[in-house]
Design an enzyme around this catalytic site. Structure first.
Site: not given
Ligand code: GLU
Length: 310
Positions: A69, A72, A194, A246, A264
């Site tokens: 993430s 992002k 994504y 998060y 993650v």
């Molecule tokens: N590719 C992961 C998902 O969509 C990203 C998770 C993350 O690092 O927050 O579940």
């Protein structure tokens, strides 16, 4: 940075090995994407770049890992640059207070994701980029390669495939937003983009370099080119501060006191505007999904150097 700060930074990096011995390696490696579980849980790396281009590093700071993430932040940067203020008609900037993959608020708020860092928001950003770019995967990769100054940065097809095979929730979010006409492209194409951006592999050294624009009013420290404007830089840092961890953004602000973003894969980037960027990696995650030792070491760092934004 002045000589007092330099001394403090050097001292903390020298103390890191001892400090790490005192932090138990608690938590679990992410396993809901099976390919992510194969990482060595004992890895630890950190790399910091100051606004006047000094580098501090320790441990496995040159080893690549799945940035997940953290990507992002980079996709938001490109989408914001291309879409300007129109972007905020389709997505919010409020913390969610829910898990990153929750569908709960999306239904309440009629397909408008709360912010660009929860999965629904990041998927919407992918939709923006699929509309704006002719070859989204290639052009996004070029953007990241230029930020790092390394043409070899790449996606990991193995991880992208593993995400695809287990991405039921992400698929449901895109479909749900599409039912509210907030996704303009083909659902499969948005998901494929994504999953690829989550699979990007970079080291702490590369990540710290990639985001130098966030500590330098929008200018990449390597190329000396403007990536985004100072005003957009301020806004991205603000979103990181409020939504980057998060359901634990408050705790990160409380303990570490910097804007940042975790993934993650166990990576964290954090920014001190006009002072430094830092990337840390330790694969075991706490129950909120953030790197356990990564957070502890950043807390140690900002406390010892008195360099949080608060
Ligand atoms: N590719 C992961 C998902 O969509 C990203 C998770 C993350 O690092 O927050 O579940």
């Amino acid at each position: 940075m002045n000589s007092k700060e330099q001394f403090a930074f050097e001292k903390v990096f020298l103390e890191l090995p001892e400090q790490l011995k005192q932090i138990p390696n608690l938590g679990e490696v992410a396993s809901y994407i099976p390919e992510l579980s194969h990482v060595n849980p004992e890895k630890f790396g950190i790399h910091l770049i100051t606004a006047d281009k000094q580098n501090f590093a320790y441990g496995d700071s040159n080893e690549k890992f799945s940035i997940q993430s953290i990507a992002k932040v980079l996709s938001l940067t490109l989408a914001f640059k291309l879409e300007e203020e129109k972007l905020w008609e389709r997505i919010g900037v409020e913390p969610s207070g829910n898990a990153f993959n929750s569908l709960f608020r999306l239904e309440q708020e009629k397909g408008i994701p709360r912010n660009p860092f929860i999965n629904a928001g990041a998927l919407l950003i992918c939709d923006v980029l699929v509309s704006r770019l002719n070859q989204p995967k290639e052009e996004f990769l070029d953007f990241v390669r230029e930020l790092v100054g390394n043409p070899k940065i790449n996606y990991c097809e193995r991880i992208a495939l593993s995400e695809k095979e287990h991405g039921y929730r992400n698929a449901s979010m895109v479909n749900f937003m599409k039912s509210y006409n907030n996704i303009n492209n083909d659902v499969e194409e948005v998901l494929d983009f994504y999953f690829h951006l989550c699979s990007l592999e970079m080291s702490c050294a590369e990540l710290a370099q990639a985001v130098t624009y966030l500590s330098s009013d929008g200018m990449n420290l390597l190329t000396q080119k403007e990536v985004i404007s100072p005003s957009k830089t301020k806004r991205i840092n603000a979103i990181m501060q409020l939504c980057g961890f998060y359901d634990e953004a408050g705790e990160f602000a409380f303990e570490v006191g910097l804007p940042g973003k975790s993934g993650v894969g166990g990576g964290i980037i954090a920014i001190h505007p006009l002072k430094y960027t830092v990337a840390v990696w330790s694969p075991k995650l706490n129950e909120k999904g953030n790197s356990y030792r990564g957070m502890k070491i950043l807390e140690f760092f900002t406390t010892q150097t008195a360099s949080s934004v608060f």
